[in-house]
Design an enzyme around this catalytic site. Structure first.
Site, PDB file in Angstrom:
ATOM      1  N   GLN A 134     -20.161 -63.129  40.733  1.00 37.28           N
ATOM      2  CA  GLN A 134     -19.806 -62.859  39.339  1.00 37.28           C
ATOM      3  C   GLN A 134     -20.987 -63.214  38.444  1.00 37.28           C
ATOM      4  O   GLN A 134     -21.287 -64.392  38.256  1.00 37.28           O
ATOM      5  CB  GLN A 134     -18.581 -63.714  38.985  1.00 37.28           C
ATOM      6  CG  GLN A 134     -18.118 -63.637  37.567  1.00 37.28           C
ATOM      7  CD  GLN A 134     -17.053 -64.705  37.285  1.00 37.28           C
ATOM      8  OE1 GLN A 134     -16.593 -65.388  38.212  1.00 37.28           O
ATOM      9  NE2 GLN A 134     -16.683 -64.870  36.047  1.00 37.28           N
ATOM     10  N   GLY A 135     -21.657 -62.208  37.893  1.00 38.43           N
ATOM     11  CA  GLY A 135     -22.849 -62.443  37.073  1.00 38.43           C
ATOM     12  C   GLY A 135     -22.523 -62.387  35.589  1.00 38.43           C
ATOM     13  O   GLY A 135     -22.762 -61.364  34.936  1.00 38.43           O
ATOM     14  N   SER A 169     -22.217 -68.207  41.473  1.00 36.62           N
ATOM     15  CA  SER A 169     -21.737 -68.805  42.721  1.00 36.62           C
ATOM     16  C   SER A 169     -21.926 -67.847  43.889  1.00 36.62           C
ATOM     17  O   SER A 169     -21.592 -66.663  43.789  1.00 36.62           O
ATOM     18  CB  SER A 169     -20.253 -69.162  42.610  1.00 36.62           C
ATOM     19  OG  SER A 169     -20.068 -70.177  41.670  1.00 36.62           O
ATOM     20  N   GLU A 249      -9.478 -65.983  36.819  1.00 28.71           N
ATOM     21  CA  GLU A 249     -10.276 -67.148  37.232  1.00 28.71           C
ATOM     22  C   GLU A 249      -9.618 -68.438  36.732  1.00 28.71           C
ATOM     23  O   GLU A 249      -9.827 -69.506  37.298  1.00 28.71           O
ATOM     24  CB  GLU A 249     -11.696 -67.027  36.663  1.00 28.71           C
ATOM     25  CG  GLU A 249     -12.657 -68.070  37.204  1.00 28.71           C
ATOM     26  CD  GLU A 249     -14.091 -67.837  36.773  1.00 28.71           C
ATOM     27  OE1 GLU A 249     -14.338 -66.894  35.983  1.00 28.71           O
ATOM     28  OE2 GLU A 249     -14.955 -68.601  37.236  1.00 28.71           O
TER      29      GLU A 249
HETATM   30  C1  FAD Z   1     -19.490 -74.971  39.986  1.00 26.41           C
HETATM   31  C2  FAD Z   1     -19.757 -73.892  38.975  1.00 26.41           C
HETATM   32  C3  FAD Z   1     -19.704 -72.567  39.361  1.00 26.41           C
HETATM   33  C4  FAD Z   1     -19.980 -71.557  38.445  1.00 26.41           C
HETATM   34  N1  FAD Z   1     -19.972 -70.252  38.867  1.00 26.41           N
HETATM   35  C5  FAD Z   1     -20.282 -69.263  38.002  1.00 26.41           C
HETATM   36  C6  FAD Z   1     -20.336 -67.905  38.445  1.00 26.41           C
HETATM   37  O1  FAD Z   1     -20.092 -67.602  39.615  1.00 26.41           O
HETATM   38  N2  FAD Z   1     -20.675 -66.955  37.558  1.00 26.41           N
HETATM   39  C7  FAD Z   1     -20.957 -67.239  36.245  1.00 26.41           C
HETATM   40  O2  FAD Z   1     -21.223 -66.323  35.484  1.00 26.41           O
HETATM   41  N3  FAD Z   1     -20.948 -68.532  35.790  1.00 26.41           N
HETATM   42  C8  FAD Z   1     -20.603 -69.531  36.646  1.00 26.41           C
HETATM   43  N4  FAD Z   1     -20.577 -70.850  36.208  1.00 26.41           N
HETATM   44  C9  FAD Z   1     -21.010 -71.146  34.846  1.00 26.41           C
HETATM   45  C10 FAD Z   1     -19.894 -71.556  33.889  1.00 26.41           C
HETATM   46  O3  FAD Z   1     -19.088 -70.449  33.558  1.00 26.41           O
HETATM   47  C11 FAD Z   1     -20.571 -72.165  32.657  1.00 26.41           C
HETATM   48  O4  FAD Z   1     -21.247 -73.325  33.072  1.00 26.41           O
HETATM   49  C12 FAD Z   1     -19.600 -72.501  31.554  1.00 26.41           C
HETATM   50  O5  FAD Z   1     -19.045 -71.338  31.000  1.00 26.41           O
HETATM   51  C13 FAD Z   1     -20.267 -73.321  30.430  1.00 26.41           C
HETATM   52  O6  FAD Z   1     -21.411 -72.718  29.988  1.00 26.41           O
HETATM   53  P1  FAD Z   1     -22.801 -73.536  29.899  1.00 26.41           P
HETATM   54  O7  FAD Z   1     -23.027 -74.195  31.222  1.00 26.41           O
HETATM   55  O8  FAD Z   1     -23.847 -72.619  29.377  1.00 26.41           O
HETATM   56  O9  FAD Z   1     -22.534 -74.703  28.862  1.00 26.41           O
HETATM   57  P2  FAD Z   1     -22.629 -74.610  27.270  1.00 26.41           P
HETATM   58  O10 FAD Z   1     -21.920 -73.396  26.807  1.00 26.41           O
HETATM   59  O11 FAD Z   1     -24.048 -74.771  26.878  1.00 26.41           O
HETATM   60  O12 FAD Z   1     -21.786 -75.879  26.825  1.00 26.41           O
HETATM   61  C14 FAD Z   1     -22.352 -77.190  26.843  1.00 26.41           C
HETATM   62  C15 FAD Z   1     -21.289 -78.147  26.315  1.00 26.41           C
HETATM   63  O13 FAD Z   1     -20.979 -77.811  24.930  1.00 26.41           O
HETATM   64  C16 FAD Z   1     -19.576 -77.591  24.786  1.00 26.41           C
HETATM   65  N5  FAD Z   1     -19.355 -76.511  23.835  1.00 26.41           N
HETATM   66  C17 FAD Z   1     -20.008 -75.320  23.763  1.00 26.41           C
HETATM   67  N6  FAD Z   1     -19.504 -74.574  22.772  1.00 26.41           N
HETATM   68  C18 FAD Z   1     -18.503 -75.286  22.182  1.00 26.41           C
HETATM   69  C19 FAD Z   1     -17.589 -75.050  21.118  1.00 26.41           C
HETATM   70  N7  FAD Z   1     -17.600 -73.906  20.442  1.00 26.41           N
HETATM   71  N8  FAD Z   1     -16.686 -76.023  20.822  1.00 26.41           N
HETATM   72  C20 FAD Z   1     -16.650 -77.175  21.513  1.00 26.41           C
HETATM   73  N9  FAD Z   1     -17.494 -77.472  22.538  1.00 26.41           N
HETATM   74  C21 FAD Z   1     -18.404 -76.545  22.873  1.00 26.41           C
HETATM   75  C22 FAD Z   1     -19.094 -77.184  26.158  1.00 26.41           C
HETATM   76  O14 FAD Z   1     -17.721 -77.441  26.329  1.00 26.41           O
HETATM   77  C23 FAD Z   1     -19.974 -78.060  27.058  1.00 26.41           C
HETATM   78  O15 FAD Z   1     -19.410 -79.347  27.174  1.00 26.41           O
HETATM   79  C24 FAD Z   1     -20.313 -71.881  37.098  1.00 26.41           C
HETATM   80  C25 FAD Z   1     -20.334 -73.231  36.709  1.00 26.41           C
HETATM   81  C26 FAD Z   1     -20.067 -74.229  37.632  1.00 26.41           C
HETATM   82  C27 FAD Z   1     -20.130 -75.659  37.180  1.00 26.41           C
END
Ligand code: FAD
Length: 378
Positions: A134-135, A169, A249
């Site tokens: 899933q990209g 992932s 999901e």
């Molecule tokens: C084990 C694992 C597997 C994953 N697999 C995939 C996958 O297969 N495909 C894929 O596309 N992605 C995948 N992800 C990514 C996942 O979807 C993202 O990590 C997640 O959506 C958060 O985005 P970010 O890491 O950019 O954090 P950010 O968006 O940068 O957030 C950082 C922090 O700020 C907080 N925050 C951000 N915006 C707000 C707001 N408006 N209000 C309050 N708090 C806020 C967040 O809650 C977080 O604590 C995976 C992540 C993990 C950990």
């Protein structure tokens, strides 16, 4: 299909809508079919084991129930898939996280792909011949998914894609990717594709998680040519694709995960020889709560309802229950998580990701506040 296979599927066909009958037949089949994992518990070993399990279940028909016939399924309610997942998880036949990918990716792919593409590809996933990924997330676009910038530019009958995804992932094992790209500004300018991962121009660089596994990856797209018929839906449908996929999901794939977590409660009781610990009782109750919620979600799905923002409640409850369980394990097994490099430690560390993947806990609470409780913007 061999004669044994026809027998197994045929037995069940008589009662596709009878969930108890399906479960009883499935249990009988599993009791006499050795699908137990081998000693290799590395991620590669788990992915290979999952392919083996899916293959056997597909050949015997079980993996095809609950999926539409036009994509190689044998029909019947989606709840049959939940029953199958529960049996696989409680018997420890496949790692529950990677088993989930089918539930996350296939339903939306079936809704949006051209029928001939879905008919060709879905059986490859169900039968374990392929793994998909899933990209969605990008280095600058996680919670704010609509800000994604991986570009797709029309060129004749093809699209040319460039940009970068992250946290993808199992990308290094995947044959295909459900990919979100930008084709124009704004939410209506996001378009989704079903991309072959062996296309020239794709580079996958695995990333290591804190529990020591290369579970996800950075994926680079350098002028990757994707045929126009690989678009999911029409140009600009990508946000709708995401809004249909994310509720899966955040809910349907949890049924078997919850079943698996109950097996860890049993293991914790066995490892500590304790039966009346208050924290363990609270962890059990949290799991039971999310199981009730998940049951209601499965029912809504069975009634033909479309899943939406209410699945953020499932996600918050699951992440809370999972972390509470492993926090309890940490407290009840002094030193095991801190010093022993074994299953409890790995699972404790991985449980921290439950409030991140599929959308963070903060974002789920924002959705609940804004879209379900009408409390306005954060
Ligand atoms: C084990 C694992 C597997 C994953 N697999 C995939 C996958 O297969 N495909 C894929 O596309 N992605 C995948 N992800 C990514 C996942 O979807 C993202 O990590 C997640 O959506 C958060 O985005 P970010 O890491 O950019 O954090 P950010 O968006 O940068 O957030 C950082 C922090 O700020 C907080 N925050 C951000 N915006 C707000 C707001 N408006 N209000 C309050 N708090 C806020 C967040 O809650 C977080 O604590 C995976 C992540 C993990 C950990």
């Amino acid at each position: 299909m061999d004669s044994h296979t026809e027998h197994a599927a045929g037995e069940t066909r008589a009662g596709t809508t009878d969930i108890d009958g399906f479960r009883a037949n499935l249990r009988r089949w599993l009791d006499t079919t050795d699908l137990s994992p081998g000693p290799d518990n590395s991620l590669s070993g788990q992915v290979a084991q999952l392919a083996r399990v899916r293959h056997a279940l597909f050949e015997a028909g079980w993996m095809r129930y609950g999926w539409p016939e036009h994509v190689g399924g044998l029909g019947g309610p989606a709840a049959l898939r939940a029953v199958l997942g529960e049996e696989v998880a409680t018997r420890g036949l496949a790692e529950p996280g990677i088993y989930s990918m089918v539930e996350v990716l296939a339903p939306t792919m079936i809704s949006y792909a051209r029928p001939e593409l879905a008919a060709r590809m879905v059986p490859a996933l169900l039968s374990g011949r392929e793994q998909w990924c899933q990209g969605f997330s990008e280095p600058g676009s996680g919670s704010d998914l609509a800000s994604l910038s991986t570009k797709a530019v029309a060129g004749g009958e093809n699209w040319v894609i460039s940009g970068q995804k992250v946290w993808t992932s199992l990308a290094q094992y995947a044959a295909r990717c459900v990919l979100l790209t930008r084709t124009a500004p704004g939410h209506d300018g996001i378009s989704a594709f079903f991309v072959d991962m062996d296309s020239p121009g794709i580079t996958v660089r695995p990333l290591r998680t804190m529990h020591g596994v290369d579970e996800f990856a950075e994926v680079y797209f350098d002028d990757v040519v994707v045929p126009g018929d690989r678009m999911l839906g029409r140009p600009g449908d990508g946000w709708r694709v995401a809004m249909d996929l994310l509720p899966h999901e955040r809910s349907t794939c949890f049924w078997h995960r919850i079943a698996y977590l109950f097996t860890r409660v049993d293991a914790l009781i066995a490892d500590t020889d304790l039966r009346d610990d208050a924290a363990l009782g609270a962890a059990y109750l949290a799991l039971h709560t999310v199981r009730c919620r998940s049951h209601a979600t499965q029912r809504r799905l069975a009634d033909g309802q479309r899943l939406g923002p209410e699945t953020s409640i499932d996600k918050v409850l699951l992440a809370t229950a999972e972390q509470q369980l492993f926090d309890t394990a940490r407290d009840m097994l002094p030193g095991a998580i801190e010093f022993d490099d074994e299953q409890w430690r790995t699972e404790y560390l991985y449980s921290r990701a439950a409030t991140i993947y599929g959308g963070t806990a903060e974002i789920q609470r924002n959705i609940i506040a804004r879209r379900l409780l009408d409390l306005g913007r954060e």
